[in-house]
Design a protein around this motif. Structure first.
Motif, PDB file in Angstrom:
ATOM      1  N   THR A 411       0.843  -1.193   0.000  1.00 22.68           N
ATOM      2  CA  THR A 411       0.000   0.000   0.000  1.00 22.68           C
ATOM      3  C   THR A 411       0.877   1.240   0.000  1.00 22.68           C
ATOM      4  O   THR A 411       1.679   1.456   0.920  1.00 22.68           O
ATOM      5  CB  THR A 411      -0.932   0.026   1.223  1.00 22.68           C
ATOM      6  N   LEU A 412       0.731   2.056  -1.036  1.00 11.68           N
ATOM      7  CA  LEU A 412       1.470   3.311  -1.126  1.00 11.68           C
ATOM      8  C   LEU A 412       0.653   4.488  -0.600  1.00 11.68           C
ATOM      9  O   LEU A 412       1.192   5.422  -0.014  1.00 11.68           O
ATOM     10  CB  LEU A 412       1.874   3.587  -2.576  1.00 11.68           C
ATOM     11  N   ALA A 413      -0.649   4.455  -0.837  1.00  9.05           N
ATOM     12  CA  ALA A 413      -1.551   5.488  -0.334  1.00  9.05           C
ATOM     13  C   ALA A 413      -2.882   4.821  -0.029  1.00  9.05           C
ATOM     14  O   ALA A 413      -3.533   4.298  -0.928  1.00  9.05           O
ATOM     15  CB  ALA A 413      -1.729   6.606  -1.353  1.00  9.05           C
ATOM     16  N   ALA A 414      -3.274   4.829   1.225  1.00  2.88           N
ATOM     17  CA  ALA A 414      -4.496   4.123   1.643  1.00  2.88           C
ATOM     18  C   ALA A 414      -5.737   4.923   1.247  1.00  2.88           C
ATOM     19  O   ALA A 414      -5.686   6.148   1.115  1.00  2.88           O
ATOM     20  CB  ALA A 414      -4.475   3.916   3.153  1.00  2.88           C
ATOM     21  N   PRO A 415      -6.865   4.243   1.042  1.00  3.62           N
ATOM     22  CA  PRO A 415      -8.119   4.965   0.767  1.00  3.62           C
ATOM     23  C   PRO A 415      -8.447   5.938   1.892  1.00  3.62           C
ATOM     24  O   PRO A 415      -8.237   5.630   3.073  1.00  3.62           O
ATOM     25  CB  PRO A 415      -9.156   3.844   0.673  1.00  3.62           C
ATOM     26  N   ALA A 416      -8.979   7.101   1.522  1.00  2.00           N
ATOM     27  CA  ALA A 416      -9.278   8.138   2.509  1.00  2.00           C
ATOM     28  C   ALA A 416     -10.726   8.107   2.974  1.00  2.00           C
ATOM     29  O   ALA A 416     -11.047   8.666   4.026  1.00  2.00           O
ATOM     30  CB  ALA A 416      -8.960   9.523   1.926  1.00  2.00           C
ATOM     31  N   VAL A 417     -11.615   7.482   2.218  1.00  2.00           N
ATOM     32  CA  VAL A 417     -13.050   7.568   2.495  1.00  2.00           C
ATOM     33  C   VAL A 417     -13.674   6.181   2.409  1.00  2.00           C
ATOM     34  O   VAL A 417     -13.365   5.409   1.498  1.00  2.00           O
ATOM     35  CB  VAL A 417     -13.759   8.508   1.487  1.00  2.00           C
ATOM     36  N   THR A 418     -14.550   5.889   3.355  1.00  2.00           N
ATOM     37  CA  THR A 418     -15.349   4.669   3.298  1.00  2.00           C
ATOM     38  C   THR A 418     -16.808   5.018   3.546  1.00  2.00           C
ATOM     39  O   THR A 418     -17.130   5.740   4.505  1.00  2.00           O
ATOM     40  CB  THR A 418     -14.886   3.646   4.350  1.00  2.00           C
ATOM     41  N   LEU A 419     -17.691   4.540   2.675  1.00  2.00           N
ATOM     42  CA  LEU A 419     -19.123   4.728   2.846  1.00  2.00           C
ATOM     43  C   LEU A 419     -19.698   3.660   3.766  1.00  2.00           C
ATOM     44  O   LEU A 419     -19.319   2.489   3.669  1.00  2.00           O
ATOM     45  CB  LEU A 419     -19.833   4.620   1.488  1.00  2.00           C
ATOM     46  N   ASP A 420     -20.609   4.072   4.611  1.00  2.00           N
ATOM     47  CA  ASP A 420     -21.338   3.109   5.439  1.00  2.00           C
ATOM     48  C   ASP A 420     -22.528   2.625   4.615  1.00  2.00           C
ATOM     49  O   ASP A 420     -23.643   3.149   4.719  1.00  2.00           O
ATOM     50  CB  ASP A 420     -21.792   3.786   6.729  1.00  2.00           C
ATOM     51  N   ALA A 421     -22.259   1.649   3.758  1.00  2.00           N
ATOM     52  CA  ALA A 421     -23.281   1.184   2.812  1.00  2.00           C
ATOM     53  C   ALA A 421     -22.967  -0.238   2.394  1.00  2.00           C
ATOM     54  O   ALA A 421     -21.830  -0.704   2.522  1.00  2.00           O
ATOM     55  CB  ALA A 421     -23.326   2.096   1.592  1.00  2.00           C
ATOM     56  N   GLU A 422     -23.986  -0.926   1.883  1.00  2.00           N
ATOM     57  CA  GLU A 422     -23.807  -2.277   1.364  1.00  2.00           C
ATOM     58  C   GLU A 422     -24.001  -2.273  -0.147  1.00  2.00           C
ATOM     59  O   GLU A 422     -24.708  -1.419  -0.692  1.00  2.00           O
ATOM     60  CB  GLU A 422     -24.816  -3.240   2.003  1.00  2.00           C
ATOM     61  N   VAL A 423     -23.366  -3.257  -0.819  1.00  2.00           N
ATOM     62  CA  VAL A 423     -23.480  -3.411  -2.266  1.00  2.00           C
ATOM     63  C   VAL A 423     -24.153  -4.739  -2.558  1.00  2.00           C
ATOM     64  O   VAL A 423     -23.734  -5.789  -2.047  1.00  2.00           O
ATOM     65  CB  VAL A 423     -22.098  -3.356  -2.950  1.00  2.00           C
ATOM     66  N   VAL A 424     -25.206  -4.686  -3.387  1.00  2.00           N
ATOM     67  CA  VAL A 424     -25.958  -5.879  -3.761  1.00  2.00           C
ATOM     68  C   VAL A 424     -25.990  -5.962  -5.285  1.00  2.00           C
ATOM     69  O   VAL A 424     -26.192  -4.943  -5.957  1.00  2.00           O
ATOM     70  CB  VAL A 424     -27.393  -5.828  -3.202  1.00  2.00           C
ATOM     71  N   GLU A 425     -25.788  -7.161  -5.819  1.00  2.00           N
ATOM     72  CA  GLU A 425     -25.859  -7.365  -7.261  1.00  2.00           C
ATOM     73  C   GLU A 425     -27.279  -7.747  -7.666  1.00  2.00           C
ATOM     74  O   GLU A 425     -27.988  -8.434  -6.929  1.00  2.00           O
ATOM     75  CB  GLU A 425     -24.893  -8.466  -7.693  1.00  2.00           C
ATOM     76  N   GLY A 426     -27.678  -7.284  -8.852  1.00  2.00           N
ATOM     77  CA  GLY A 426     -28.995  -7.640  -9.368  1.00  2.00           C
ATOM     78  C   GLY A 426     -28.985  -7.726 -10.879  1.00  2.00           C
ATOM     79  O   GLY A 426     -28.009  -7.346 -11.535  1.00  2.00           O
ATOM     80  N   ARG A 427     -30.078  -8.236 -11.442  1.00  2.00           N
ATOM     81  CA  ARG A 427     -30.208  -8.362 -12.888  1.00  2.00           C
ATOM     82  C   ARG A 427     -31.654  -8.078 -13.292  1.00  2.00           C
ATOM     83  O   ARG A 427     -32.587  -8.513 -12.628  1.00  2.00           O
ATOM     84  CB  ARG A 427     -29.814  -9.758 -13.370  1.00  2.00           C
ATOM     85  N   ALA A 428     -31.791  -7.335 -14.388  1.00  2.00           N
ATOM     86  CA  ALA A 428     -33.110  -7.071 -14.962  1.00  2.00           C
ATOM     87  C   ALA A 428     -33.197  -7.788 -16.298  1.00  2.00           C
ATOM     88  O   ALA A 428     -32.188  -7.971 -16.992  1.00  2.00           O
ATOM     89  CB  ALA A 428     -33.326  -5.575 -15.145  1.00  2.00           C
ATOM     90  N   LEU A 429     -34.389  -8.174 -16.672  1.00  2.00           N
ATOM     91  CA  LEU A 429     -34.589  -8.887 -17.927  1.00  2.00           C
ATOM     92  C   LEU A 429     -35.011  -7.891 -19.007  1.00  2.00           C
ATOM     93  O   LEU A 429     -36.062  -7.240 -18.893  1.00  2.00           O
ATOM     94  CB  LEU A 429     -35.651  -9.962 -17.762  1.00  2.00           C
ATOM     95  N   ALA A 430     -34.182  -7.747 -20.037  1.00  2.00           N
ATOM     96  CA  ALA A 430     -34.492  -6.834 -21.139  1.00  2.00           C
ATOM     97  C   ALA A 430     -35.607  -7.408 -22.002  1.00  2.00           C
ATOM     98  O   ALA A 430     -35.974  -8.594 -21.892  1.00  2.00           O
ATOM     99  CB  ALA A 430     -33.249  -6.586 -21.979  1.00  2.00           C
ATOM    100  N   ALA A 431     -36.133  -6.576 -22.907  1.00  2.00           N
ATOM    101  CA  ALA A 431     -37.266  -6.991 -23.746  1.00  2.00           C
ATOM    102  C   ALA A 431     -36.937  -8.197 -24.607  1.00  2.00           C
ATOM    103  O   ALA A 431     -37.817  -8.993 -24.939  1.00  2.00           O
ATOM    104  CB  ALA A 431     -37.708  -5.820 -24.616  1.00  2.00           C
ATOM    105  N   ASP A 432     -35.663  -8.364 -24.984  1.00  2.00           N
ATOM    106  CA  ASP A 432     -35.283  -9.493 -25.833  1.00  2.00           C
ATOM    107  C   ASP A 432     -34.794 -10.691 -25.024  1.00  2.00           C
ATOM    108  O   ASP A 432     -34.224 -11.633 -25.578  1.00  2.00           O
ATOM    109  CB  ASP A 432     -34.219  -9.062 -26.838  1.00  2.00           C
ATOM    110  N   GLY A 433     -34.985 -10.654 -23.720  1.00  2.00           N
ATOM    111  CA  GLY A 433     -34.640 -11.791 -22.877  1.00  2.00           C
ATOM    112  C   GLY A 433     -33.234 -11.782 -22.317  1.00  2.00           C
ATOM    113  O   GLY A 433     -32.868 -12.695 -21.570  1.00  2.00           O
ATOM    114  N   VAL A 434     -32.424 -10.761 -22.647  1.00  2.00           N
ATOM    115  CA  VAL A 434     -31.056 -10.678 -22.140  1.00  2.00           C
ATOM    116  C   VAL A 434     -31.069 -10.085 -20.732  1.00  2.00           C
ATOM    117  O   VAL A 434     -31.800  -9.125 -20.456  1.00  2.00           O
ATOM    118  CB  VAL A 434     -30.179  -9.807 -23.073  1.00  2.00           C
TER     119      VAL A 434
END
Length: 693
Positions: A411-434
């Protein structure tokens, strides 16, 4: 809400585009006349008064600054045992360049942009490139926010500015500034040959003096091409390769510098895909999507009889489940950057393509990378370290160093900011099924079972990947209580060549239907509701916003285009945008293609109706999406609005497309943008601060 919009007259102007007649009632808002500037200033005053109504502007600015801390990685550059980096002194308005024995050593000041800048605005460092021997520092200096920059040369040992620097103006930093010859005797660069608005460029070669000399380098590129070109040199000085095309580069020409008087000769010229790499020995080793949509690594002999024939390429790393993005030479190794469902991965390979290791990254996030693949090739000569910046959607940028054979990065320079938040993955279905992936960033304390004030951020264009990385303005939005959704739409580069081409040219509409699919999915899942949903995007993403607000206005509570492209027909009169439109949308000389452009151009799509709240933000010095796009669209939408929501416009002085906007101006832009969201979505506002890392 009835607002006192500055009056916007209409004119009887009809443009003939390939025989298609196109009315343009707000054409008078294109030129920079005193009347237009007065109108623009009144629009900005109105926007600021509405946005900050009931809010404390200073508190919003403080929130932006808090989450901006450490958010822009300034990677140090190595040359001859020393490290060069840009820093802005406390209270300073312009950066200085420091040289030190360690990547982030205290060092000493070599160049002060406040002294080197000669324009009316704060000086911005567009790029820096020390000579291989470490004796001369080349800098790109921009003083008006436009990204147009000029080369300055500084003697490293004394800090003395050197005379004889090239006078040509670089349109941007997209080719990395200058490419030094390994002997440090000069460099190549790509610059304008005339006024910026004409958008004519060429490769130049500069020899250091005395006497200094700058001449056009006759690189053979396709006739009529307006694409960018970057010259790459082999470490031993024998080979020069010209990489051409900013989004999907190919090594279009090669030159054997060991043969006196040898001319450039065509290399890979008939390739529609990407071949982006570096000279390694007597081969060009590259990531390519030719025959592999997710990418593979190949080696092409520089003396190949038919380099255009892929059957003569040697495959070093085959296509796999990840998306290969770029290569970085490090000593005798190559660091291979990949996307694993958008998240960064870095493997190490030797010259034969054997995988010798993997870099353990600090989390699930992204490496800092240039916007375009061509810029990523401007690495200079190979170093013995892989220095990289890394962040996540909830933690700001840290800088790290890794060497082949080491177990993990330093580590040369550590992150300065951390958000108090969670990350969730999701998927939507497009009109053509993708399935269209997205990430949800939800702040702590927000009940996932209740519809929340939500902002979708998306892009989906030009083979440019939108990455799960830290962005200070979006982080401040989450800190203010909003839920962020980052959507990965087709047209972007996150999932390989097929994903990009699925929304390219005649299929550009797919990007917009993907966006609608994500929005409707979020509403159906109860993540948000239409009266709590906002959308933002910049540049081509601003065009996405314009289409969304004109074709599906009921889907949004607010739409915020930034530095937007909004008039595709008018854009064909601008040499730069004509180049972009022909490449990415349609041929404006073909009547049927023009009609297709009309169906995708937000300015042409405006009809009387009820629209959500709209806040348009642009830069007065933007050379890519000139401010008249936002002006014309705002005027037409204000006249068409039959609802009560405001349509606001703020064109900021000394601001461009973003890359060269002075920091204080960028803070003002972000603060006003955030204040609009706080007020419109009813967020808790400027009360949150970053947590400890």
């Amino acid at each position: 809400m009835t607002l006192p919009y500055p009056p916007a007259r209409t004119v009887e102007v009809v443009e003939d585009v390939a025989g298609v007649r196109v009315p343009d009632p707000y054409r008078w808002l294109e030129p920079e006349t005193p009347e237009v500037r007065r109108w623009q200033r009144r629009q900005a005053e109105l926007a600021a008064s509405v946005v900050y109504d009931g809010q404390d502007p200073a508190a919003v600015r403080d929130l932006i600054r808090a989450y901006d801390s450490g958010s822009r990685p300034a990677l140090p550059r190595y040359a001859a045992g020393r490290w060069f980096r840009a820093v802005t002194p406390p209270g300073g308005t312009a950066p200085v360049v420091v040289v030190a024995d360690r990547p982030y050593g205290e060092g000493r000041t070599v160049a002060d942009l406040a002294v080197l800048g000669t324009g009316r605005g704060p000086a911005v460092l567009s790029w820096l490139a020390p000579s291989p021997d470490g004796r001369v520092l080349a800098l790109g200096v921009c003083t008006d926010g436009s990204e147009h920059n000029t080369i300055r040369l500084v003697e490293v040992d004394t800090g003395r500015p050197l005379g004889g620097a090239p006078e040509q103006v670089l349109h941007s930093a997209w080719t990395g500034g200058v490419s030094w010859r390994p002997d440090s005797g000069g460099f190549s660069f790509f610059a304008l040959t005339g006024p910026p608005e004409e958008f004519e460029q060429a490769v130049f070669t500069h020899r250091l003096g005395p006497p200094g000399e700058t001449v056009v380098e006759p690189v053979p590129v396709p006739a009529g091409s307006r694409e960018y070109t970057l010259v790459q040199f082999s470490p031993d000085g024998r080979w020069a390769v010209a990489a051409h095309r900013v989004g999907s580069p190919i090594p279009v020409a090669v030159r054997d510098l060991s043969e006196p008087g040898a001319a450039w000769r065509p290399f890979v010229t008939r390739c529609a895909g990407t071949v982006a790499g570096h000279v390694v020995g007597d081969r060009y080793v590259a990531v390519t999507d030719v025959g592999a949509p997710r990418g593979r690594v190949v080696a092409i002999p520089l003396d190949a009889a038919d380099p255009d024939d892929p059957s003569g390429w040697t495959e070093l790393v085959p296509e796999g489940d990840t998306v290969l993005r770029s290569l970085t030479p490090v000593g005798e190794h190559l660091y291979l950057s990949e996307f694993d469902r958008t998240f960064a991965r870095v493997r190490i390979i030797d010259r034969a393509g054997a995988v010798t290791g993997e870099v353990p990254l600090p989390g699930r996030g992204a490496l800092a990378a240039p916007f375009f693949a061509l810029t990523a090739l401007a690495t200079g000569l190979p170093a013995d370290d892989f220095v990289f910046a890394f962040s996540t959607l909830t933690s700001s940028w840290g800088v790290y160093r890794h060497r082949p054979g080491e177990s993990g990065p330093q580590t040369l320079a550590a992150p300065a900011v951390t958000l108090d938040a969670e990350v969730v993955e999701g998927r939507a279905l497009a009109a053509d099924g993708v399935e269209v992936p997205y990430h949800v960033v939800r702040p702590a304390g927000v009940d996932p079972a209740l519809p929340a004030p939500t902002l979708i951020s998306a892009y989906g264009a030009a083979n440019v990947p939108l990455l799960p990385q830290y962005q200070p303005d979006l982080a401040a939005f989450v800190a203010a209580g909003g839920v962020l959704v980052q959507a990965y739409l087709r047209g972007g580069g996150e999932f390989g060549g097929d994903w990009y081409r699925a929304a390219h040219r005649e299929r550009r509409h797919v990007r917009d239907s993907d966006l609608v699919a994500v929005a409707e999915h979020l509403i159906a899942q109860g993540v948000t509701a239409a009266d709590r949903l906002a959308l933002t995007g910049g540049s081509d993403g601003g065009l996405m916003c314009g289409i969304a607000v004109t074709t599906r206005p009921e889907l949004w509570r607010a739409v915020l285009p930034r530095a937007p492209l909004l008039d595709l027909i008018g854009g064909t009169r601008d040499p730069y945008l004509d180049f972009v439109i022909r490449k990415a949308w349609a041929d404006p000389d073909d009547p049927e293609e023009v009609r297709r452009l009309l169906r995708m151009s937000p300015y042409e799509l405006v009809r009387p109706g009820v629209f959500p709240a709209v806040y348009l933000q642009a830069g007065a010095a933007d050379p890519r999406c000139r401010p008249w796009h936002a002006r014309k669209f705002a005027a037409r939408l204000q006249a068409a609005q039959q609802g009560r929501e405001p349509v606001l416009l703020h064109v900021f002085d000394d601001a461009g497309h973003g890359a060269a906007t002075p920091h204080d101006v960028a803070v003002e832009q972000d603060a006003e943008w955030l204040a609009f969201l706080i007020g419109t979505l009813g967020l808790r506002g400027a009360v949150s601060r970053p947590g400890p890392t």
